[in-house]
Design an enzyme around this catalytic site. Sequence first.
Site, short mmCIF file in Angstrom:
data_model
loop_
_atom_site.label_atom_id
_atom_site.label_comp_id
_atom_site.label_asym_id
_atom_site.label_seq_id
_atom_site.Cartn_x
_atom_site.Cartn_y
_atom_site.Cartn_z
N ALA A 281 7.75 1.32 2.64
CA ALA A 281 8.09 1.49 4.06
C ALA A 281 8.30 2.97 4.32
CB ALA A 281 9.35 0.70 4.42
N ASP B 121 6.17 -4.32 -0.81
CA ASP B 121 5.47 -3.23 -0.12
C ASP B 121 6.43 -2.08 0.16
OD1 ASP B 121 3.53 -1.80 1.25
OD2 ASP B 121 3.13 -3.37 2.72
N THR C 170 0.84 -1.19 0.00
CA THR C 170 0.00 0.00 0.00
C THR C 170 0.88 1.25 0.00
OG1 THR C 170 -1.79 -1.13 1.14
CG2 THR C 170 -1.71 1.26 1.40
N GLY C 171 0.41 2.30 -0.67
CA GLY C 171 1.15 3.56 -0.66
C GLY C 171 1.58 3.96 -2.06
N GLU D 157 -0.80 -5.23 6.26
CA GLU D 157 0.52 -5.39 5.62
C GLU D 157 1.37 -6.41 6.37
OE1 GLU D 157 1.10 -0.97 3.65
OE2 GLU D 157 1.70 -1.28 5.71
#
Length: 234
Positions: free
Chosen positions: A85, A83, A28-29, A105
């Site tokens: 960070a 993913d 996500t992000g 996550e």
Amino acid sequence: MSQDEDKRLAALAAAAEVEDGMLVGLGTGSTAAFLIDELARRAGEGLRIEAVATSLASERQAIAGGLTVRPFDEVAAIDLCIDGADEIDGACIAIKGAGAAMTREKIVAAAARRMVVIADGSKQVASLGENFPVPVEVLPFARAFVAHRLTALGGTPVLRLRDGAEWRTDQNNPILDTRFGAIADPLALARALSCIPGVVGHGLFVDEVDAAYVARDGIVSRIERPGAPAAPKA
Ligand code: 5RP
């Protein structure tokens, strides 16, 4: 070279680990968004993968891009998770959750045979906690109690807000962003956070991350956690 371009380059480098037949965890992000775009592009060219998503936003993006997304509640193990960070150190210990998805996550990362972080160089730190608080997702019922316990651990919890209202996760829980300053012993802190009744999840990832692709000024470096699998096992 812009920060966004570095995010994209890190995402492309990690996407190269994705092979036909894999079940892939989508992070996500903004960095993970580049990954999802790239996997959707490759799927359009014939890559055959299935995905699980770590947030409703990533799930929506993946489906819109034509990827097959399986409901994670029917999945026990995946091949590879990729993913973003918020901070990552040289031992692949990370703080995650600025995007509020750290609980899902961490579950997806734990289910992965290999978990890879993608980041631009601003996320690399010598000491965790320097720039970001540790996000702690709490049951609404336990908010004040957990805040008290976090303070007793030496933290400074702040309720996350959006547009003046309490931010809620995909599980409809609030988040206490908790500053601890430089974290001397991430494992001890992670264990202490996990032991507080009412904590649903937190963003300190001590042993989930196997490797990281970090891009700085257009150059991508790969950091492997000592002892981590170099590639997903069959
Ligand atoms: C979401 C996360 C994100 O992966 C993290 O915040 C990094 O986001 P970005 O790639 O937008 O900098 O942990 O919960």
